[in-house]
Design a protein around this motif. Sequence first.
Motif, PDB file in Angstrom:
ATOM      1  N   LEU A   9      -8.102   1.294   0.180  1.00  0.00           N
ATOM      2  CA  LEU A   9      -6.847   0.678  -0.254  1.00  0.00           C
ATOM      3  C   LEU A   9      -6.583   0.963  -1.733  1.00  0.00           C
ATOM      4  N   GLN A  10      -7.575   0.743  -2.573  1.00  0.00           N
ATOM      5  CA  GLN A  10      -7.367   0.935  -4.001  1.00  0.00           C
ATOM      6  C   GLN A  10      -7.210   2.405  -4.367  1.00  0.00           C
ATOM      7  N   THR A  11      -7.862   3.287  -3.611  1.00  0.00           N
ATOM      8  CA  THR A  11      -7.670   4.724  -3.836  1.00  0.00           C
ATOM      9  C   THR A  11      -6.232   5.123  -3.523  1.00  0.00           C
ATOM     10  N   LEU A  12      -5.690   4.601  -2.423  1.00  0.00           N
ATOM     11  CA  LEU A  12      -4.292   4.862  -2.080  1.00  0.00           C
ATOM     12  C   LEU A  12      -3.349   4.228  -3.106  1.00  0.00           C
ATOM     13  N   ASN A  13      -3.722   3.051  -3.624  1.00  0.00           N
ATOM     14  CA  ASN A  13      -2.923   2.426  -4.679  1.00  0.00           C
ATOM     15  C   ASN A  13      -2.825   3.331  -5.906  1.00  0.00           C
ATOM     16  N   PHE A  18      -0.032   7.141  -9.545  1.00  0.00           N
ATOM     17  CA  PHE A  18       0.055   8.440 -10.212  1.00  0.00           C
ATOM     18  C   PHE A  18       1.246   9.256  -9.699  1.00  0.00           C
ATOM     19  N   MET A  19       1.626   9.055  -8.447  1.00  0.00           N
ATOM     20  CA  MET A  19       2.827   9.728  -7.933  1.00  0.00           C
ATOM     21  C   MET A  19       4.055   9.303  -8.737  1.00  0.00           C
ATOM     22  N   VAL A  20       4.159   7.996  -8.977  1.00  0.00           N
ATOM     23  CA  VAL A  20       5.298   7.471  -9.727  1.00  0.00           C
ATOM     24  C   VAL A  20       5.221   7.884 -11.198  1.00  0.00           C
ATOM     25  N   LEU A  67      -8.264 -11.704 -12.830  1.00  0.00           N
ATOM     26  CA  LEU A  67      -7.400 -12.101 -11.708  1.00  0.00           C
ATOM     27  C   LEU A  67      -7.785 -11.439 -10.392  1.00  0.00           C
ATOM     28  N   GLY A  68      -8.500 -10.319 -10.448  1.00  0.00           N
ATOM     29  CA  GLY A  68      -8.797  -9.559  -9.246  1.00  0.00           C
ATOM     30  C   GLY A  68      -7.816  -8.419  -9.068  1.00  0.00           C
ATOM     31  N   ALA A  69      -8.264  -7.342  -8.413  1.00  0.00           N
ATOM     32  CA  ALA A  69      -7.447  -6.139  -8.255  1.00  0.00           C
ATOM     33  C   ALA A  69      -6.178  -6.404  -7.448  1.00  0.00           C
ATOM     34  N   ARG A  70      -6.253  -7.292  -6.448  1.00  0.00           N
ATOM     35  CA  ARG A  70      -5.105  -7.543  -5.571  1.00  0.00           C
ATOM     36  C   ARG A  70      -3.877  -7.980  -6.357  1.00  0.00           C
ATOM     37  N   LYS A  71      -4.044  -8.959  -7.234  1.00  0.00           N
ATOM     38  CA  LYS A  71      -2.903  -9.483  -7.986  1.00  0.00           C
ATOM     39  C   LYS A  71      -2.355  -8.452  -8.979  1.00  0.00           C
ATOM     40  N   VAL A  72      -3.254  -7.691  -9.599  1.00  0.00           N
ATOM     41  CA  VAL A  72      -2.799  -6.717 -10.601  1.00  0.00           C
ATOM     42  C   VAL A  72      -2.030  -5.581  -9.931  1.00  0.00           C
ATOM     43  N   PHE A  73      -2.521  -5.091  -8.792  1.00  0.00           N
ATOM     44  CA  PHE A  73      -1.792  -4.038  -8.070  1.00  0.00           C
ATOM     45  C   PHE A  73      -0.444  -4.552  -7.567  1.00  0.00           C
ATOM     46  N   LEU A  74      -0.425  -5.773  -7.028  1.00  0.00           N
ATOM     47  CA  LEU A  74       0.832  -6.346  -6.544  1.00  0.00           C
ATOM     48  C   LEU A  74       1.876  -6.413  -7.653  1.00  0.00           C
ATOM     49  N   ALA A  75       1.479  -6.969  -8.795  1.00  0.00           N
ATOM     50  CA  ALA A  75       2.415  -7.091  -9.918  1.00  0.00           C
ATOM     51  C   ALA A  75       2.881  -5.720 -10.397  1.00  0.00           C
ATOM     52  N   SER A  76       1.980  -4.741 -10.415  1.00  0.00           N
ATOM     53  CA  SER A  76       2.318  -3.398 -10.899  1.00  0.00           C
ATOM     54  C   SER A  76       3.389  -2.746 -10.035  1.00  0.00           C
ATOM     55  N   PHE A  77       3.220  -2.818  -8.723  1.00  0.00           N
ATOM     56  CA  PHE A  77       4.169  -2.149  -7.834  1.00  0.00           C
ATOM     57  C   PHE A  77       5.540  -2.837  -7.835  1.00  0.00           C
ATOM     58  N   ILE A  78       5.548  -4.153  -7.987  1.00  0.00           N
ATOM     59  CA  ILE A  78       6.834  -4.857  -8.079  1.00  0.00           C
ATOM     60  C   ILE A  78       7.557  -4.468  -9.368  1.00  0.00           C
ATOM     61  N   LEU A  79       6.819  -4.414 -10.462  1.00  0.00           N
ATOM     62  CA  LEU A  79       7.429  -4.043 -11.746  1.00  0.00           C
ATOM     63  C   LEU A  79       7.938  -2.610 -11.740  1.00  0.00           C
ATOM     64  N   LEU A  80       7.255  -1.713 -11.026  1.00  0.00           N
ATOM     65  CA  LEU A  80       7.660  -0.301 -11.008  1.00  0.00           C
ATOM     66  C   LEU A  80       8.978  -0.070 -10.264  1.00  0.00           C
ATOM     67  N   LEU A  81       9.373  -1.011  -9.428  1.00  0.00           N
ATOM     68  CA  LEU A  81      10.633  -0.846  -8.693  1.00  0.00           C
ATOM     69  C   LEU A  81      11.814  -0.671  -9.647  1.00  0.00           C
ATOM     70  N   GLY A 107       0.464   4.805 -14.398  1.00  0.00           N
ATOM     71  CA  GLY A 107      -0.781   5.385 -14.899  1.00  0.00           C
ATOM     72  C   GLY A 107      -1.787   4.343 -15.327  1.00  0.00           C
ATOM     73  N   ALA A 108      -1.303   3.149 -15.693  1.00  0.00           N
ATOM     74  CA  ALA A 108      -2.199   2.097 -16.182  1.00  0.00           C
ATOM     75  C   ALA A 108      -3.080   1.522 -15.076  1.00  0.00           C
ATOM     76  N   VAL A 109      -2.650   1.627 -13.813  1.00  0.00           N
ATOM     77  CA  VAL A 109      -3.420   1.009 -12.732  1.00  0.00           C
ATOM     78  C   VAL A 109      -4.781   1.669 -12.543  1.00  0.00           C
ATOM     79  N   PHE A 110      -5.015   2.810 -13.190  1.00  0.00           N
ATOM     80  CA  PHE A 110      -6.306   3.487 -13.045  1.00  0.00           C
ATOM     81  C   PHE A 110      -7.465   2.564 -13.399  1.00  0.00           C
ATOM     82  N   SER A 111      -7.336   1.801 -14.489  1.00  0.00           N
ATOM     83  CA  SER A 111      -8.459   0.977 -14.946  1.00  0.00           C
ATOM     84  C   SER A 111      -8.719  -0.211 -14.025  1.00  0.00           C
ATOM     85  N   VAL A 112      -7.819  -0.494 -13.096  1.00  0.00           N
ATOM     86  CA  VAL A 112      -8.018  -1.610 -12.168  1.00  0.00           C
ATOM     87  C   VAL A 112      -9.150  -1.289 -11.186  1.00  0.00           C
ATOM     88  N   GLY A 113      -9.071  -0.142 -10.542  1.00  0.00           N
ATOM     89  CA  GLY A 113     -10.073   0.210  -9.536  1.00  0.00           C
ATOM     90  C   GLY A 113     -11.450   0.483 -10.108  1.00  0.00           C
TER      91      GLY A 113
END
Length: 497
Positions: A9-13, A18-20, A67-81, A107-113
């Motif tokens: 999941l986090q690899t796909l995240n 990075f695609m965006v 906070l855990g990876a789940r919350k940080v990834f969720l917030a990141s993808f919502i903000l990127l919209l 690009g910042a989400v790299f440090s999450v995983g």
Amino acid sequence: MMKKMQLPLQTLNLTLGFMVWVIISALLPFIKEDIPIPTERLALLTAIPVVLGSILRIPFGYYANVLGARKVFLASFILLLFPVFYISEASSYTDLVIGGLFLGIGGAVFSVGVTSLPKYYPKEKHGLINGVYGLGNLGTAITTFTAPLIAATAGWSFTIKLFIVLLLIFTALNFVLGDRKEAKVKTPIMDEIKGVYKNDKLWLFSLFYFITFGAFVAFTVYLPNFLVSHFELDKVDAGMRTAGFIALATFLRPVGGWLGDKFKPLFLLMGVFSGLTISAILLAFSPSIGLYTLGSLTIAVCAGLGNGVIFKLVPQYFSKQAGTVNGIVSMMGGLGGFFPPLMLSAINSITGQYSIGFMALSQVALASLILVIWMYYQDRLALSDEVFRSTGQGILVTDQSGVIRAVNPEFTQLTGYSEEEVVGHKPSILKSGRQSGSFYADMWKIITRTGQWQGQIWNRRKNGEEYLELLTINAVRNDAGEVIRYVGSFSDITTTY
């Protein structure tokens, strides 16, 4: 089951992030046809997402622990919209700059995983796990390869809007599959920074990642336009070649992590920086497309392996502050992708060529090679010192004339003398008087002839108490065969006498 889902999941995240992250650089040849962009500002436009994506890695790594990876990834993808939609409707250079700045979240989400995933695996697998996670770098290749193909038929604006759909899908995936029970660390961020910023290894790893990941990002954002303008390739061909560079570097990242688990990571980094030095020198001479391809692919190999090895080293040296250190090191890597395109563009505008910029890369890589070698020998010295100070036997080291130069803590424990009290004196300070002069004369004859002596000897502690010790003396010689010091090790055997 939920824990097993986190690596894929986090690899796909990371892949989506990075695609965006590289939307603008991948579609810039198409965007330029509709929006006038001054040539001297092209490098700045492609570098802007890198800046925020690099700086945000420190708080993202820290909050992945809190906070855990789940919350940080969720917030990141919502903000990127919001920036993705804004760029799809852009009509000016300013719109692209504003939207590009906030694309840095991708690009910042790299440090999450790299902060979260090691919690789920034993230390001997951290290199491989972080390397597998690093496969998410393929997101840049996917966008670089597919976005121009879609844009060629559907237009760049529609192509960018497709990323909104992907962001919504992954927001839902993280909401459902993200680990709500991930182990969390809540040390204040300033406390973590204070605990690591004086450690020279933090800054050495930052420099090494600045070079390896910086080279990866720089070539990713610069190659499409460079291949079109310098070698006059068509846009799709340039995109495919850049995607090949990205894919090679990315697939070698887990290989680098795996090799770091199996072999000495610092040895591997020596090979990485040797390869970067040689390939950058090759590119400095403005070769033909064939040699340029060879040099670029060598950089891809070295950058990919180096990226994997470095994130094997980080948790090895900073297990308690992994979130903050991962953020700082990965931030420096991202900034490494910001400066080279600007530098190359400036040098090209002044000299009309890129040779000086590539030569500068070779020299920085060579300096990094020297630092890795220095770090390797410093680690060996530190290990020797650790053994010296933690061994259960008393140890004293003298120069060739027999004057004490160092003792270990166990020496103090056994004799009562501190290091300050004996350094500069001869071992005779410990004499009990029980052994005759001929005893010592015979002992030194054996040491002179064989380089070693072992036996029992009575000595006196600082408090006057006599004790029997089992003593071993070894002569240490240099390459010329000359004695440069003597090492004595002993243990108290009075109670067995």
